[in-house]
Design an enzyme around this catalytic site. Structure first.
Site, mmCIF file in Angstrom:
data_model
loop_
_atom_site.group_PDB
_atom_site.id
_atom_site.type_symbol
_atom_site.label_atom_id
_atom_site.label_comp_id
_atom_site.label_asym_id
_atom_site.label_seq_id
_atom_site.Cartn_x
_atom_site.Cartn_y
_atom_site.Cartn_z
ATOM 1 N N LYS A 76 0.824 -1.216 0.000
ATOM 2 C CA LYS A 76 0.000 0.000 0.000
ATOM 3 C C LYS A 76 0.859 1.268 0.000
ATOM 4 C CE LYS A 76 -4.361 -1.921 1.268
ATOM 5 N NZ LYS A 76 -5.346 -2.239 2.297
ATOM 6 N N ARG B 20 -3.595 -10.146 4.650
ATOM 7 C CA ARG B 20 -4.048 -10.182 3.252
ATOM 8 C C ARG B 20 -2.919 -9.652 2.387
ATOM 9 N NH1 ARG B 20 -6.208 -6.716 -0.445
ATOM 10 N NH2 ARG B 20 -7.829 -7.546 -1.826
HETATM 11 N N1 HH2 Z 1 -7.393 -3.799 0.782
HETATM 12 C C1 HH2 Z 1 -7.723 -3.792 -0.535
HETATM 13 C C2 HH2 Z 1 -8.844 -4.514 -0.971
HETATM 14 N N2 HH2 Z 1 -9.583 -5.252 -0.123
HETATM 15 N N3 HH2 Z 1 -9.989 -6.043 2.046
HETATM 16 C C3 HH2 Z 1 -9.677 -6.073 3.348
HETATM 17 N N4 HH2 Z 1 -10.393 -6.804 4.208
HETATM 18 N N5 HH2 Z 1 -8.606 -5.361 3.852
HETATM 19 C C4 HH2 Z 1 -7.824 -4.582 3.059
HETATM 20 O O1 HH2 Z 1 -6.870 -3.943 3.573
HETATM 21 C C5 HH2 Z 1 -8.137 -4.538 1.660
HETATM 22 C C6 HH2 Z 1 -9.249 -5.290 1.186
HETATM 23 C C7 HH2 Z 1 -6.923 -3.022 -1.517
HETATM 24 O O2 HH2 Z 1 -5.916 -3.823 -2.119
HETATM 25 P P1 HH2 Z 1 -6.061 -4.496 -3.566
HETATM 26 O O3 HH2 Z 1 -7.208 -5.454 -3.600
HETATM 27 O O4 HH2 Z 1 -4.758 -5.055 -3.967
HETATM 28 O O5 HH2 Z 1 -6.297 -3.264 -4.533
HETATM 29 P P2 HH2 Z 1 -7.572 -2.741 -5.346
HETATM 30 O O6 HH2 Z 1 -8.568 -2.245 -4.347
HETATM 31 O O7 HH2 Z 1 -7.010 -1.650 -6.210
HETATM 32 O O8 HH2 Z 1 -8.127 -3.894 -6.141
#
Ligand code: HH2
Length: 289
Positions: free
Chosen positions: A227, A262
């Site tokens: 992040k 995660r």
């Molecule tokens: N962070 C992201 C997405 N989902 N869910 C939980 N429970 N906790 C988190 O910190 C979290 C999450 C963001 O990361 P990512 O899925 O890689 O990115 P994007 O939202 O751009 O798909």
């Protein structure tokens, strides 16, 4: 095909004994790190096979990016992205625990029917009034995350008097709603929502505040993987350059009470939390030595 209860049992047994690793797979064109990488079913299945071989305990499948400023994805498009993939995953890996990263109850419902057993809702089940009902009816587990605002607005100057106290209070409200909807205690995990309406400083305070959040009595999931706050701490490095910083956050998150992490990098995270577990948990190597 195992039932949801059977699929979730090993997770319940592991909580408190070792840190669980949730591997991320975004079937999106625009996620901040892995967007566009898994556009075909074959590419997604190959990545899942790799994550399982590397030791992922849970596969988190998402069809909508929630990065700051991301455009909402129409329901039909999100369904098209995640449901056939989850169906294929459940058929090929019947023992795998699949989580669906969504805020939409219809997407959750179809994903659970297709073989998912966890709903990972970044809104804490507040964006869709039917979400808790769907989860309660299907016997799934829900991850309730804290977010301030929406992905469109959340990074517009977020402010808190006391970020740890406010996040804890909101998570407690989410828990009460979930319990009232009929979701059992043991089917609720909480997440402070690192990067969701938080400055760099807020993210650091929340990580340090994990012991306080853990006093709510629910397993805590932490998502720091690659992040932007890590990039900022390292002099504005892009997501591709944030692995080492991520691993540092994982080790400390474990020390401060995280139960599930995660991550995008399963192999590295599994190794990092194994060492952290040995140092921090009574069932680890230190007890044996
Ligand atoms: N962070 C992201 C997405 N989902 N869910 C939980 N429970 N906790 C988190 O910190 C979290 C999450 C963001 O990361 P990512 O899925 O890689 O990115 P994007 O939202 O751009 O798909």
């Amino acid at each position: 095909m195992p039932t949801t209860t059977e699929r979730l049992r090993p997770l319940h047994e592991a909580i408190g004994q070792r840190t669980l690793v949730m591997g991320v797979l975004n079937a999106t064109p625009d996620s901040f790190y892995d967007g566009g990488r898994y556009a075909t079913l074959d590419a997604a299945l190959a990545r899942v096979e790799q994550m399982l071989a590397e030791g992922a305990d849970i596969l988190d499948i998402g069809g909508e990016s929630t990065r700051p400023g991301a455009e909402p994805v129409p329901e039909a498009e999100e369904i098209r992205r995640v449901v056939p993939l989850i169906e294929a995953l459940a058929a090929r890996y019947p023992e795998a625990v699949i989580s669906v990263d969504t805020t939409k109850s219809r997407v959750a419902h179809l994903a659970l029917q297709a073989g998912a057993s966890i709903v990972n809702d970044i809104s804490g089940a507040t964006f869709d009034p039917r979400m808790l009902e769907v989860v309660a009816q299907t016997g799934a587990l829900i991850v309730l995350m804290h977010i301030k605002g929406t992905p469109q607005t959340m990074q517009q100057n977020p402010t808190y008097d006391d970020v740890v106290a406010e996040v804890k209070e909101t998570l407690y409200v989410h828990v009460r709603r979930a319990l009232q909807a009929g979701i059992p205690f043991q089917h609720i995990w909480l997440d402070p929502g690192i990067g969701f309406g938080k400055t760099v400083q807020h993210n650091l305070e929340l990580l340090r505040g994990l012991p306080e959040l853990a006093t709510l009595g629910f397993p805590i999931l932490v998502g720091t993987s690659r992040k932007s706050f890590i990039g900022h701490l390292l002099g504005v490095l892009p997501p591709e350059e944030r692995l080492e910083g991520t691993l540092a956050t994982l080790a400390l998150a474990v020390a401060w009470g995280a139960d599930i992490v995660r991550v995008h990098d399963v192999k590295e995270a599994v190794r990092a939390v194994k060492v952290a577990d040995a140092l921090c948990r009574s069932s680890g190597i230190l007890q044996l030595g």
